[in-house]
Structure formats: structure tokens, C-alpha cells
Write a protein that holds these residues in place. Structure first.
Motif, PDB file in Angstrom:
ATOM      1  N   ALA A 162       0.673  -1.091  -0.029  1.00 31.61           N
ATOM      2  CA  ALA A 162      -0.006   0.001  -0.171  1.00 31.61           C
ATOM      3  C   ALA A 162       0.827   1.376   0.009  1.00 31.61           C
ATOM      4  O   ALA A 162       0.385   2.398  -0.326  1.00 31.61           O
ATOM      5  CB  ALA A 162      -0.903  -0.033   1.258  1.00 31.61           C
ATOM      6  N   ALA A 163       1.936   1.026   0.265  1.00 32.06           N
ATOM      7  CA  ALA A 163       2.789   2.462   0.309  1.00 32.06           C
ATOM      8  C   ALA A 163       3.658   2.493  -0.959  1.00 32.06           C
ATOM      9  O   ALA A 163       4.565   3.605  -1.067  1.00 32.06           O
ATOM     10  CB  ALA A 163       3.725   2.401   1.668  1.00 32.06           C
ATOM     11  N   ALA A 186       1.556  -2.869   4.595  1.00 38.17           N
ATOM     12  CA  ALA A 186       2.945  -2.822   4.103  1.00 38.17           C
ATOM     13  C   ALA A 186       3.757  -3.168   5.100  1.00 38.17           C
ATOM     14  O   ALA A 186       3.623  -3.903   6.103  1.00 38.17           O
ATOM     15  CB  ALA A 186       3.053  -0.970   3.856  1.00 38.17           C
ATOM     16  N   GLY A 187       5.081  -2.857   4.766  1.00 37.83           N
ATOM     17  CA  GLY A 187       6.327  -3.794   5.381  1.00 37.83           C
ATOM     18  C   GLY A 187       7.032  -2.852   6.255  1.00 37.83           C
ATOM     19  O   GLY A 187       8.158  -3.351   6.770  1.00 37.83           O
ATOM     20  N   LEU A 192       3.312   2.743   7.491  1.00 37.12           N
ATOM     21  CA  LEU A 192       2.144   2.656   7.808  1.00 37.12           C
ATOM     22  C   LEU A 192       1.639   3.840   8.713  1.00 37.12           C
ATOM     23  O   LEU A 192       0.465   4.350   8.590  1.00 37.12           O
ATOM     24  CB  LEU A 192       1.871   1.381   8.787  1.00 37.12           C
ATOM     25  CG  LEU A 192       2.390   0.116   8.062  1.00 37.12           C
ATOM     26  CD1 LEU A 192       2.456  -1.235   9.204  1.00 37.12           C
ATOM     27  CD2 LEU A 192       1.106  -0.109   7.122  1.00 37.12           C
ATOM     28  N   GLU A 193       2.693   4.508   9.299  1.00 35.58           N
ATOM     29  CA  GLU A 193       2.403   5.618   9.964  1.00 35.58           C
ATOM     30  C   GLU A 193       1.621   6.834   8.836  1.00 35.58           C
ATOM     31  O   GLU A 193       1.043   7.596   8.990  1.00 35.58           O
ATOM     32  CB  GLU A 193       3.489   6.028  10.692  1.00 35.58           C
ATOM     33  CG  GLU A 193       3.454   7.430  11.892  1.00 35.58           C
ATOM     34  CD  GLU A 193       2.361   7.069  12.795  1.00 35.58           C
ATOM     35  OE1 GLU A 193       1.764   7.887  13.113  1.00 35.58           O
ATOM     36  OE2 GLU A 193       2.199   5.831  13.177  1.00 35.58           O
ATOM     37  N   VAL A 203      -4.141  -0.205   9.729  1.00 36.04           N
ATOM     38  CA  VAL A 203      -2.835  -0.498   8.988  1.00 36.04           C
ATOM     39  C   VAL A 203      -2.092  -1.680   9.668  1.00 36.04           C
ATOM     40  O   VAL A 203      -2.279  -2.001  10.883  1.00 36.04           O
ATOM     41  CB  VAL A 203      -2.071   0.994   9.349  1.00 36.04           C
ATOM     42  CG1 VAL A 203      -2.452   1.972   8.559  1.00 36.04           C
ATOM     43  CG2 VAL A 203      -1.673   1.299  10.715  1.00 36.04           C
ATOM     44  N   LEU A 204      -1.627  -2.479   8.751  1.00 35.35           N
ATOM     45  CA  LEU A 204      -1.207  -3.689   8.834  1.00 35.35           C
ATOM     46  C   LEU A 204       0.393  -3.882   8.497  1.00 35.35           C
ATOM     47  O   LEU A 204       0.313  -3.655   7.395  1.00 35.35           O
ATOM     48  CB  LEU A 204      -1.904  -5.027   8.616  1.00 35.35           C
ATOM     49  CG  LEU A 204      -3.563  -4.942   8.844  1.00 35.35           C
ATOM     50  CD1 LEU A 204      -4.319  -6.006   8.324  1.00 35.35           C
ATOM     51  CD2 LEU A 204      -3.475  -4.790  10.415  1.00 35.35           C
ATOM     52  N   ASN A 205       1.282  -4.305   9.317  1.00 36.23           N
ATOM     53  CA  ASN A 205       2.687  -4.729   8.992  1.00 36.23           C
ATOM     54  C   ASN A 205       2.735  -6.163   8.822  1.00 36.23           C
ATOM     55  O   ASN A 205       2.909  -7.054   9.540  1.00 36.23           O
ATOM     56  CB  ASN A 205       3.635  -4.293  10.127  1.00 36.23           C
ATOM     57  CG  ASN A 205       5.260  -4.572   9.634  1.00 36.23           C
ATOM     58  OD1 ASN A 205       5.383  -5.128   8.794  1.00 36.23           O
ATOM     59  ND2 ASN A 205       5.931  -3.718  10.105  1.00 36.23           N
TER      60      ASN A 205
END
Ligand code: NAP
Length: 347
Positions: A162-163, A186-187, A192-193, A203-205
Motif C-alpha cells: 500500500a505504500a 505494508a512492510g 504505515l504511519e 494499518v497492518l505490517n
């Protein structure tokens, strides 16, 4: 611009060997300097200003059937780019025109005028947007979300990668769509911030140890925009709602792998009566004008922030492509190959 100021030498990065599997290495490419070919009737000489870096370039150097033929060993590495016409032997273009085409990783491109499109950057705009926001990646997000994903009011939209260039645009299209809940994957925490600041609801890592549980907690998915494939796709399939749409845009998790990860939950596509559809943006040229209009409108309304990850110099192409696979970019990755004397570009 006079043709007398044109260099007669062209430095370019060519494919040296085909990697069997795994990431590109220091011997995948080599740099060489050759004569700039003579410009024949119907052809144009272009100074490449920006070159585009894209995950799909990893696929272009593999043997085998795909949507484009593999880059030949010894050929300049295929890449989209924008540049300035220095010499034209075709009535459709003149010296000084801004053009876009598959110019490869090199300083100068000589080819048919028909192999490129003339571009005009609106007042206050950025030339590099022809590669990013209003180029292949922005349009991929537009076509993927609307035509393939059929986004609807109130959808729970989940976007992986997503980023990145496509993902960042998809995220903001979903956020601008009425009543959608938007979950992004995203990773790293900084990415995510940033996505949270843009308004993402969850937001998920994917690198978190409890990612699976976190993903489960966001609930059923109406529209899954897949940029990465693999285990994340597999879990998304386990969570699709009835009549879900799954957009098969990319599978970066598999591009360097010997074997793609298995997908166990595909049968949910049947039981949930879902649509799982792949696409390649080049087939959707009839949607480009609408897409650019839509994205420009969103940007004007202040609902679309677009980021570039820019490095400078032809010699940074290989390292920057490696960095993209390691997740070191936010937004669209480009390499600035040369100064553009005709324009005071912001990037
Ligand atoms: N169908 C089409 O016509 C079309 C057109 C353009 C692009 N695409 C596809 O769309 C996807 C995104 O492209 P893009 O240009 O926007 O690239 P991008 O997202 O700007 O860059 C790639 C990102 O992928 C993430 N990534 C790398 N390895 C990963 C892995 N193993 N698992 C999960 N994420 C990983 C990294 O971010 P993290 O830090 O989040 O890991 C990295 O920043 C790619 O799969 C590309 O091939 C398809």
C-alpha cells in the motif's frame, strides 16, 4: 537546441546474464558505452531525462512466456522513460519536445517517432508525473480499482503493497470513495504511519509476528487489491465476503522466488461467488484520458498526495531496483538520468 551539442557516445546498462531465480545481482547487468546510432528518416534522437523503475522489470529479464518478450542478453534494459527530443527526422516531433516511451536504461534513445508519445505538462505540473501519477502506475491504480475491482460505496477495501507507487494511489482512491473502510498492508512502521495520516482505517505490517491475527481482526473483505501475491493473498482469500472482487495486479513476493508460495484458499472464490481478475494496464489505453482526468481532479481537491523516490545517475538504476524489492521506496521510484535544460523541473 542544436544537434552539434549532442554527444556521439551513449552509456547504457545492458542485460549481462539471466538470473535463474532470486534477486538480481552485481553480475546481472553491465554498463557499456557505444556510439549513438545515426538518426534515420522517421526517427528521433531523445535525451533520456527520467527512467522508470518497476517491479515488473524483474520479470522482463526471465525466460518464458509473459505479456512482453524477455529482454535479450546484451540488449539495453527495457524501461519506460521521459526525455527531450534533440534531433527529429519526422514531421510529428521537433527538437525540444517532451516525449515518453520505452527508452531503456541509457542516456540517449534513437527510434521511430511512432514508438513514443509527445507529452505536455500543465502549468505548475511535474514532468515526472507522466511516469508516475498520470503514467502507468497511477493509471494501473485507477483501472484496477474502478474497472477491475468495481469499487462500490461502503466496501471494505484491503490493499497490499500500500505504500508503493500503485498502492499509495489505490489507498487514496479508496479513501475518497464514499463510506469505504480502508485497510492497508505494508512492510514497515514509517510507511504505515504515513498511510494512517492519509486516513487509512486499519494499518497492518505483514512482517509483524501476529500479522495473521491482526489481519483476521479486520473482518471480511469486499475488494482485495493484490500487489504482492503469496501468503498475504492466501489469507485475504480466506476472508473474502460474498461477491468479493480480487484484483490481481501484481505478485512481487514471487518475482524473486524459485517457486511461488502455494494458495490454499482459492475455493473461497467459488463459495463466495467472487471475481478474481488479472489485468495488464497496457491493454486499457482507452481509459487513460478518463484516468488522468480523475486523478488530476482528486489531486486538485487535496485528496491525493503522490510521492516519488528519486535517485540520480544512470549508475544508480541497478541498486535502486534492488532497494525497491527490499521495500526502501515510498511511492513511485524513478532515476534522474540527466538535467533537463529546457525545464526548471521541481524534481
Ligand atoms: N498489472 C499491471 O498492469 C501492473 C502495472 C504496474 C504495477 N503492477 C504491479 O503492482 C505491484 C506494485 O508495483 P509498484 O510499481 O507500485 O511497486 P512499489 O509498490 O512501489 O514497490 C514495491 C514494494 O513491494 C513491497 N514488497 C517487496 N517485496 C515484498 C514481499 N515479498 N511481500 C510483500 N511486499 C513486498 C515493498 O514494500 P514493503 O515495504 O511494503 O514490503 C516495495 O516497496 C507490483 O507487483 C507490480 O508488478 C502491475
Amino acid at each position: 537546441m542544436s544537434s552539434s551539442s549532442v554527444s556521439t557516445k551513449n552509456t547504457r546498462i545492458v542485460l549481462n546474464e539471466r538470473p535463474k531465480a532470486g534477486p538480481i545481482t552485481d553480475t546481472t547487468f553491465r554498463t557499456e558505452t557505444v556510439d549513438v546510432p545515426e538518426v534515420k528518416d522517421g526517427e528521433v534522437l531523445v535525451k533520456v531525462v527520467y527512467t522508470s523503475l518497476d517491479p515488473t522489470q524483474r520479470g522482463w529479464i526471465n525466460e518464458g512466456r509473459s505479456y512482453l518478450p524477455p529482454v535479450d542478453i546484451g540488449a539495453p534494459m527495457r524501461a519506460g522513460g521521459i526525455g527531450r527530443v534533440l534531433v527529429s527526422k519526422d514531421d510529428s516531433l521537433k527538437a525540444g519536445d517532451l516525449v515518453q516511451g520505452m527508452f531503456s536504461w541509457q542516456e540517449y534513445y534513437v527510434g521511430s517517432a511512432k514508438s513514443m508519445q509527445k507529452k505536455q505538462t500543465p502549468e505548475g505540473g511535474r514532468d515526472v508525473d507522466h511516469l508516475g501519477l498520470f503514467g502507468m502506475t497511477g493509471l494501473t491504480a485507477y483501472v484496477g480499482m474502478f474497472d477491475i475491482g468495481q469499487i462500490k460505496d461502503g466496501d471494505h477495501v484491503v490493499i497490499s503493497g500500500a505504500a508503493g507507487a500503485v498502492g499509495l494511489t489505490c489507498t487514496q482512491i479508496a479513501l475518497a470513495h464514499p463510506k469505504c473502510k480502508v485497510t492497508v498492508i505494508a512492510g514497515n512502521p514509517e510507511k504505515l504511519e504515513y498511510l494512517k495520516k492519509l486516513g487509512a482505517h486499519n494499518v497492518l505490517n505483514y512482517k509483524d509476528a501476529d500479522f495473521k491475527q491482526q489481519f483476521k481482526n479486520v473482518g471480511l473483505i469486499d475488494l482485495y487489491y493484490d500487489n504482492v501475491g503469496g501468503a498475504i493473498l492466501d489469507q485475504a482469500l480466506s476472508q473474502i465476503a460474498p461477491y468479493a472482487r480480487i484484483v490481481a495486479c501484481g505478485a512481487i513476493s514471487a518475482y524473486n522466488a524459485t517457486k511461488p508460495e502455494p494458495i490454499y484458499n482459492y475455493f473461497n472464490v467459488i463459495s463466495m461467488k467472487a471475481t478474481w481478475k488479472g489485468f495488464i494496464i497496457m491493454d486499457h489505453a482507452d481509459r487513460y484520458v478518463d484516468g488522468i482526468k480523475y486523478l488530476a481532479g482528486l489531486q486538485k481537491e487535496g485528496k491525493l498526495e503522490y510521492q516519488y523516490h528519486v535517485t540520480e545517475g544512470l549508475d544508480t538504476c541497478v541498486g535502486t531496483l534492488q532497494d525497491m524489492f527490499a521495500g526502501r521506496n515510498v511511492g513511485k521510484t524513478v532515476v534522474k538520468i540527466a538535467r533537463d535544460e529546457d525545464r526548471n523541473s521541481k524534481l
